[in-house]
Design an enzyme around this catalytic site. Structure first.
Site, PDB file in Angstrom:
ATOM      1  N   GLU A 165       3.880   0.737 -11.298  1.00 20.45           N
ATOM      2  CA  GLU A 165       5.233   0.635 -10.727  1.00 20.45           C
ATOM      3  C   GLU A 165       6.184   1.661 -11.337  1.00 20.45           C
ATOM      4  O   GLU A 165       7.349   1.364 -11.592  1.00 20.45           O
ATOM      5  CB  GLU A 165       5.789  -0.794 -10.860  1.00 20.45           C
ATOM      6  CG  GLU A 165       5.045  -1.790  -9.990  1.00 20.45           C
ATOM      7  CD  GLU A 165       5.508  -3.219 -10.174  1.00 20.45           C
ATOM      8  OE1 GLU A 165       6.721  -3.455 -10.142  1.00 20.45           O
ATOM      9  OE2 GLU A 165       4.641  -4.090 -10.351  1.00 20.45           O
ATOM     10  N   GLY A 166       5.649   2.842 -11.591  1.00 21.39           N
ATOM     11  CA  GLY A 166       6.455   3.937 -12.116  1.00 21.39           C
ATOM     12  C   GLY A 166       6.166   4.192 -13.580  1.00 21.39           C
ATOM     13  O   GLY A 166       6.591   3.415 -14.441  1.00 21.39           O
ATOM     14  N   THR A 206      -3.478  -3.561  -5.209  1.00 24.27           N
ATOM     15  CA  THR A 206      -3.775  -4.893  -5.736  1.00 24.27           C
ATOM     16  C   THR A 206      -3.832  -5.915  -4.601  1.00 24.27           C
ATOM     17  O   THR A 206      -2.965  -5.919  -3.723  1.00 24.27           O
ATOM     18  CB  THR A 206      -2.664  -5.316  -6.723  1.00 24.27           C
ATOM     19  OG1 THR A 206      -2.627  -4.362  -7.780  1.00 24.27           O
ATOM     20  CG2 THR A 206      -2.921  -6.703  -7.305  1.00 24.27           C
ATOM     21  N   ALA A 242       0.846  -1.200   0.000  1.00 20.33           N
ATOM     22  CA  ALA A 242       0.000   0.000   0.000  1.00 20.33           C
ATOM     23  C   ALA A 242       0.876   1.244   0.000  1.00 20.33           C
ATOM     24  O   ALA A 242       1.277   1.727   1.057  1.00 20.33           O
ATOM     25  CB  ALA A 242      -0.927  -0.030   1.209  1.00 20.33           C
ATOM     26  N   PRO A 280      -4.485   8.799  -3.566  1.00 18.68           N
ATOM     27  CA  PRO A 280      -5.171   9.626  -4.573  1.00 18.68           C
ATOM     28  C   PRO A 280      -4.321  10.813  -5.034  1.00 18.68           C
ATOM     29  O   PRO A 280      -4.322  11.155  -6.206  1.00 18.68           O
ATOM     30  CB  PRO A 280      -6.433  10.099  -3.821  1.00 18.68           C
ATOM     31  CG  PRO A 280      -6.685   9.028  -2.809  1.00 18.68           C
ATOM     32  CD  PRO A 280      -5.339   8.513  -2.399  1.00 18.68           C
ATOM     33  N   GLY A 282      11.299  -5.383  -9.240  1.00 18.86           N
ATOM     34  CA  GLY A 282      10.029  -5.337  -9.983  1.00 18.86           C
ATOM     35  C   GLY A 282      10.215  -4.784 -11.390  1.00 18.86           C
ATOM     36  O   GLY A 282       9.597  -5.251 -12.342  1.00 18.86           O
ATOM     37  N   GLY A 307      -8.846  -7.582 -37.999  1.00 13.35           N
ATOM     38  CA  GLY A 307      -9.958  -7.715 -37.050  1.00 13.35           C
ATOM     39  C   GLY A 307      -9.737  -8.830 -36.041  1.00 13.35           C
ATOM     40  O   GLY A 307     -10.126  -8.710 -34.868  1.00 13.35           O
TER      41      GLY A 307
HETATM   42  C1  FAD Z   1      -3.542  -2.220 -12.218  1.00 11.47           C
HETATM   43  C2  FAD Z   1      -2.833  -1.388 -11.206  1.00 11.47           C
HETATM   44  C3  FAD Z   1      -2.328  -2.006 -10.071  1.00 11.47           C
HETATM   45  C4  FAD Z   1      -1.657  -1.239  -9.119  1.00 11.47           C
HETATM   46  N1  FAD Z   1      -1.218  -1.848  -7.961  1.00 11.47           N
HETATM   47  C5  FAD Z   1      -0.648  -1.098  -6.974  1.00 11.47           C
HETATM   48  C6  FAD Z   1      -0.315  -1.689  -5.710  1.00 11.47           C
HETATM   49  O1  FAD Z   1      -0.514  -2.879  -5.475  1.00 11.47           O
HETATM   50  N2  FAD Z   1       0.214  -0.876  -4.748  1.00 11.47           N
HETATM   51  C7  FAD Z   1       0.444   0.454  -4.953  1.00 11.47           C
HETATM   52  O2  FAD Z   1       0.924   1.118  -4.040  1.00 11.47           O
HETATM   53  N3  FAD Z   1       0.128   1.046  -6.146  1.00 11.47           N
HETATM   54  C8  FAD Z   1      -0.424   0.297  -7.148  1.00 11.47           C
HETATM   55  N4  FAD Z   1      -0.777   0.891  -8.355  1.00 11.47           N
HETATM   56  C9  FAD Z   1      -0.538   2.306  -8.549  1.00 11.47           C
HETATM   57  C10 FAD Z   1       0.478   2.627  -9.629  1.00 11.47           C
HETATM   58  O3  FAD Z   1       1.772   2.238  -9.246  1.00 11.47           O
HETATM   59  C11 FAD Z   1       0.323   4.128  -9.938  1.00 11.47           C
HETATM   60  O4  FAD Z   1      -0.874   4.252 -10.681  1.00 11.47           O
HETATM   61  C12 FAD Z   1       1.476   4.681 -10.709  1.00 11.47           C
HETATM   62  O5  FAD Z   1       2.606   4.768  -9.888  1.00 11.47           O
HETATM   63  C13 FAD Z   1       1.154   6.061 -11.260  1.00 11.47           C
HETATM   64  O6  FAD Z   1       0.634   6.892 -10.277  1.00 11.47           O
HETATM   65  P1  FAD Z   1      -0.650   7.810 -10.623  1.00 11.47           P
HETATM   66  O7  FAD Z   1      -1.679   6.901 -11.210  1.00 11.47           O
HETATM   67  O8  FAD Z   1      -1.027   8.566  -9.398  1.00 11.47           O
HETATM   68  O9  FAD Z   1      -0.128   8.774 -11.740  1.00 11.47           O
HETATM   69  P2  FAD Z   1       0.499  10.250 -11.547  1.00 11.47           P
HETATM   70  O10 FAD Z   1       1.666  10.207 -10.630  1.00 11.47           O
HETATM   71  O11 FAD Z   1      -0.607  11.199 -11.222  1.00 11.47           O
HETATM   72  O12 FAD Z   1       0.999  10.539 -13.019  1.00 11.47           O
HETATM   73  C14 FAD Z   1       0.070  10.639 -14.111  1.00 11.47           C
HETATM   74  C15 FAD Z   1       0.836  10.700 -15.422  1.00 11.47           C
HETATM   75  O13 FAD Z   1       1.513  11.943 -15.504  1.00 11.47           O
HETATM   76  C16 FAD Z   1       2.759  11.798 -16.125  1.00 11.47           C
HETATM   77  N5  FAD Z   1       3.757  12.353 -15.199  1.00 11.47           N
HETATM   78  C17 FAD Z   1       3.700  12.399 -13.837  1.00 11.47           C
HETATM   79  N6  FAD Z   1       4.777  13.014 -13.333  1.00 11.47           N
HETATM   80  C18 FAD Z   1       5.551  13.374 -14.402  1.00 11.47           C
HETATM   81  C19 FAD Z   1       6.804  14.028 -14.542  1.00 11.47           C
HETATM   82  N7  FAD Z   1       7.502  14.444 -13.474  1.00 11.47           N
HETATM   83  N8  FAD Z   1       7.298  14.235 -15.800  1.00 11.47           N
HETATM   84  C20 FAD Z   1       6.599  13.821 -16.877  1.00 11.47           C
HETATM   85  N9  FAD Z   1       5.414  13.182 -16.818  1.00 11.47           N
HETATM   86  C21 FAD Z   1       4.898  12.966 -15.594  1.00 11.47           C
HETATM   87  C22 FAD Z   1       2.955  10.311 -16.392  1.00 11.47           C
HETATM   88  O14 FAD Z   1       2.677  10.060 -17.766  1.00 11.47           O
HETATM   89  C23 FAD Z   1       1.922   9.631 -15.555  1.00 11.47           C
HETATM   90  O15 FAD Z   1       1.431   8.445 -16.139  1.00 11.47           O
HETATM   91  C24 FAD Z   1      -1.463   0.149  -9.309  1.00 11.47           C
HETATM   92  C25 FAD Z   1      -1.985   0.768 -10.458  1.00 11.47           C
HETATM   93  C26 FAD Z   1      -2.682   0.020 -11.393  1.00 11.47           C
HETATM   94  C27 FAD Z   1      -3.256   0.710 -12.601  1.00 11.47           C
END
Ligand code: FAD
Length: 393
Positions: free
Chosen positions: A374-375, A170, A136, A140, A253, A351
């Site tokens: 994961e980034g 997850t 975790a 948000p 990872g 298709g």
């Molecule tokens: C299927 C799934 C499973 C997951 N499982 C886990 C879990 O088990 N545990 C957990 O802790 N998290 C989990 N996550 C979270 C996941 O790791 C995050 O969604 C991810 O790190 C991106 O964070 P965010 O969605 O808040 O995007 P944000 O940080 O809001 O970024 C949004 C977008 O903005 C762009 N961006 C952001 N910052 C920059 C920058 N400095 N320069 C340029 N572009 C930028 C990128 O394109 C990015 O995709 C999961 C997510 C998904 C979808």
């Protein structure tokens, strides 16, 4: 031998035992997984009867416990061996994208850094398959930028009080405990202000709010933590070390993302080349069209590049070297090129590429999501660029 003709000790051959491992897993995937790949899962979880059957088969082949060190009863494989297994398993969509449970327990690398008492309470039961965990970290308002985390852990005597929200977690519904990352000193951000804890998911104040529907099968959870009391002995490592722990887990990872991408690209090449030879349009097989040939050639080259990157990173990791930049590159390049490979394979199939009879559309959806989880790629490139500027600037 003169220096010009000598390889100088450089050797790109996989050792014999790794080649044998690769062949064993490949046969397992071809015989046991690919034939059932569309019916093996119920959502993102393996059907229990399928898991039981596959685990028995994997045990026969001596693959169970590949991800567990020898001192804990596992096979103690190094990362070079593990990337080989991950790559082979990723040629199919049969298994959930983290395939641990068929081959033994799914153990987070963080758990091996617990102290002895914590290992008895959490690591050993997890290895025995009695406890499930979730990680975790994401919130948000803090995903790619964990330094802006708002969940706080405030020390009060012999315990911490945790308040905040986590999102996209997850496996939270099955987890007995969370490896929770929280701010212990928000003024310090990710450098010294973030700590990791083990939180019992049954603790008063932990509430699963809702699971998130996504384009992929995973249904991660939103969780509220309201005045959750966590004993101080459940802190992982020192206060302020939490970001380092999460990074260690993420390094492996990220290499795993690269390895997974190798399997996806290879299967997309098999599917794409097979279909291109058989499908005739305008009186000729697609395989004779340069537009199609170039797609296959590009994916093939990218697979070769990726293999070199992933094995180089895994070998350095096994040698005890710092692999942060290699891990970034393996994830950036792997996730991006495997998505391209799936996209090209979809294009070649027309298709049929969109049909759920074939695995292509799932590879396409999954690999797109891998570019974010994961980034996100952009954030990893930003960090990689900092390294480039330090090194070459
Ligand atoms: C299927 C799934 C499973 C997951 N499982 C886990 C879990 O088990 N545990 C957990 O802790 N998290 C989990 N996550 C979270 C996941 O790791 C995050 O969604 C991810 O790190 C991106 O964070 P965010 O969605 O808040 O995007 P944000 O940080 O809001 O970024 C949004 C977008 O903005 C762009 N961006 C952001 N910052 C920059 C920058 N400095 N320069 C340029 N572009 C930028 C990128 O394109 C990015 O995709 C999961 C997510 C998904 C979808």
């Amino acid at each position: 031998m003169d220096a010009a003709s000598s390889a100088g000790g450089l050797n790109f051959e996989l050792p014999e035992e790794i080649r044998m491992l690769k062949d064993t897993v490949r046969r397992f995937v071809d015989r046991e997984l690919i034939p059932i790949e569309r019916n093996a899962r119920d959502g993102h979880k393996l059907k229990p009867e399928v898991r039981a059957h596959l685990t028995a088969k994997a045990r026969e082949l001596g693959l169970v416990g590949y991800d567990v060190p020898r001192e804990y009863g596992g096979l103690g494989m190094g990362l070079v061996a593990k990337v080989t297994v991950w790559a082979e398993l990723s040629r199919t969509i049969a298994l959930p994208s983290r395939a641990g449970d068929v081959f033994g327990p799914n153990v987070s690398p963080i758990l091996y850094h617990l102290n002895e008492e914590q290992k008895q309470r959490y690591l050993l039961p997890t290895i025995r398959g009695e406890l499930n965990w979730c990680l975790a970290q994401t919130e948000p308002d803090a995903g790619g930028d964990p330094g802006s985390m708002r969940t706080t852990a405030v020390r009060q005597g012999d315990h911490y009080v945790i308040n905040g929200m986590k999102r996209f977690i997850t496996g939270a519904d099955d987890a007995h405990y969370a490896q929770l990352i929280a701010a212990t000193d928000r003024s310090k951000g990710s450098h010294g202000g973030i700590s990791a804890f083990i939180v019992d998911m049954k603790s008063p104040g932990v509430r699963l709010l809702r699971s998130q529907e996504l384009v992929v099968d995973d249904r991660p959870w939103e969780i509220a933590f309201e005045d959750v009391k966590v004993p101080a002995e459940n802190r992982i490592g020192e206060e302020g070390d939490g970001f380092g722990h999460a990074q260690h887990w993420l390094n492996v990872g990220r290499i795993r993302h690269g390895a997974r991408s190798m399997g996806v690209i290879e299967r997309c090449l098999e599917l794409g080349a097979g279909y291109a030879k058989q499908r005739v349009t305008f009186g000729k097989p697609l395989a004779e069209r340069q537009a199609v040939q170039w797609m296959l050639a590009d994916s093939f080259m990218e697979l070769h590049q990726l293999r070199l990157m992933v094995y180089d990173a895994a070998w350095k990791y096994d040698e005890g070297r710092d692999i942060r930049t290699e891990a970034y590159m393996a994830k950036i390049f792997g996730d991006t090129q495997s998505f391209h490979a799936a996209d090209r394979c979809m294009e070649i199939h027309g298709g049929m590429g969109l049909a759920t009879d074939l695995p292509i559309e799932k590879f396409w959806r999954d690999q797109r999501s891998m570019m974010i989880t994961e980034g996100p790629i952009e954030i990893l490139k930003m960090t990689l660029a900092r390294h480039v500027l330090r090194t070459y600037g």
